[in-house]
Design a protein around this motif. Structure first.
Motif, mmCIF file in Angstrom:
data_model
loop_
_atom_site.group_PDB
_atom_site.id
_atom_site.type_symbol
_atom_site.label_atom_id
_atom_site.label_comp_id
_atom_site.label_asym_id
_atom_site.label_seq_id
_atom_site.Cartn_x
_atom_site.Cartn_y
_atom_site.Cartn_z
ATOM 1 N N GLY A 34 0.777 -1.233 0.000
ATOM 2 C CA GLY A 34 0.000 0.000 0.000
ATOM 3 C C GLY A 34 0.804 1.278 0.000
ATOM 4 N N PHE A 35 2.123 1.172 0.067
ATOM 5 C CA PHE A 35 2.971 2.355 0.078
ATOM 6 C C PHE A 35 3.692 2.554 -1.256
ATOM 7 N N GLU A 36 3.174 1.957 -2.315
ATOM 8 C CA GLU A 36 3.811 2.035 -3.625
ATOM 9 C C GLU A 36 3.954 3.475 -4.115
ATOM 10 N N ALA A 37 2.928 4.291 -3.933
ATOM 11 C CA ALA A 37 3.004 5.689 -4.378
ATOM 12 C C ALA A 37 4.074 6.449 -3.604
ATOM 13 N N ALA A 38 4.228 6.167 -2.324
ATOM 14 C CA ALA A 38 5.274 6.810 -1.521
ATOM 15 C C ALA A 38 6.654 6.400 -2.019
ATOM 16 N N VAL A 39 6.822 5.144 -2.376
ATOM 17 C CA VAL A 39 8.104 4.683 -2.912
ATOM 18 C C VAL A 39 8.405 5.401 -4.222
ATOM 19 N N LEU A 40 7.417 5.495 -5.093
ATOM 20 C CA LEU A 40 7.640 6.152 -6.389
ATOM 21 C C LEU A 40 7.914 7.644 -6.244
ATOM 22 N N LEU A 50 9.607 -1.366 -14.624
ATOM 23 C CA LEU A 50 9.302 -1.691 -13.236
ATOM 24 C C LEU A 50 7.882 -2.231 -13.144
ATOM 25 N N SER A 51 7.569 -2.770 -11.984
ATOM 26 C CA SER A 51 6.187 -3.166 -11.704
ATOM 27 C C SER A 51 5.831 -2.691 -10.308
ATOM 28 N N PHE A 52 4.535 -2.465 -10.101
ATOM 29 C CA PHE A 52 4.051 -2.140 -8.759
ATOM 30 C C PHE A 52 2.782 -2.928 -8.499
ATOM 31 N N GLU A 53 2.611 -3.315 -7.240
ATOM 32 C CA GLU A 53 1.422 -4.065 -6.840
ATOM 33 C C GLU A 53 0.273 -3.094 -6.588
#
Length: 130
Positions: A34-40, A50-53
């Motif tokens: 759930g923190f994918e946007a923060a990582v990006l 890349l891929s994101f869940e």
């Protein structure tokens, strides 16, 4: 049915920081619950791929990821639902088309991975297919 009832603090580093230390990867998988946007947000330039869940219960996060990746120069997207590792479109679609596809998924689809590639003029190496 999951309950997340406590907080755990962990040290973190940005993707830019990892790239500065270890070099640019050809592919990065982002799966951070759930923190994918923060990582990006910690990525300032496109990678080759890349891929994101994503999950259907938090589609807004996926839309934020798509917006960020498009702004960075990613122009091709495909998706694999669940653990299938089978691409849905079998061709690259736009960020807008991917957002519309995710919006139309039934809640029962649950989760998956969005695969992304960046424009050839943004990076030196560009895989033709993931």
């Amino acid at each position: 049915g999951q309950v997340w009832d406590r907080t755990v603090r962990v040290p973190s580093v940005t993707l830019d920081g990892l790239i500065a230390e270890y070099g640019e990867p050809a592919f990065a998988k982002i799966d951070v619950e759930g923190f994918e946007a923060a990582v990006l947000a910690g990525l300032s330039r496109p990678l080759p791929a890349l891929s994101f869940e994503f999950t259907t219960i938090e589609r807004a996060m996926a839309y934020r990821c798509l917006d960020r990746l498009t702004a960075l120069g990613f122009d091709g997207f495909d998706v694999a639902l669940g653990e299938s590792m089978s691409l849905t479109f079998r061709r690259w679609v736009s960020g807008a088309a991917m957002a519309a596809h995710l919006a139309a998924l039934p809640d029962e689809a649950n989760a998956g991975d969005v695969y992304c590639r960046s424009r050839p003029d943004r990076v030196g190496f560009l895989p033709r297919r993931c």
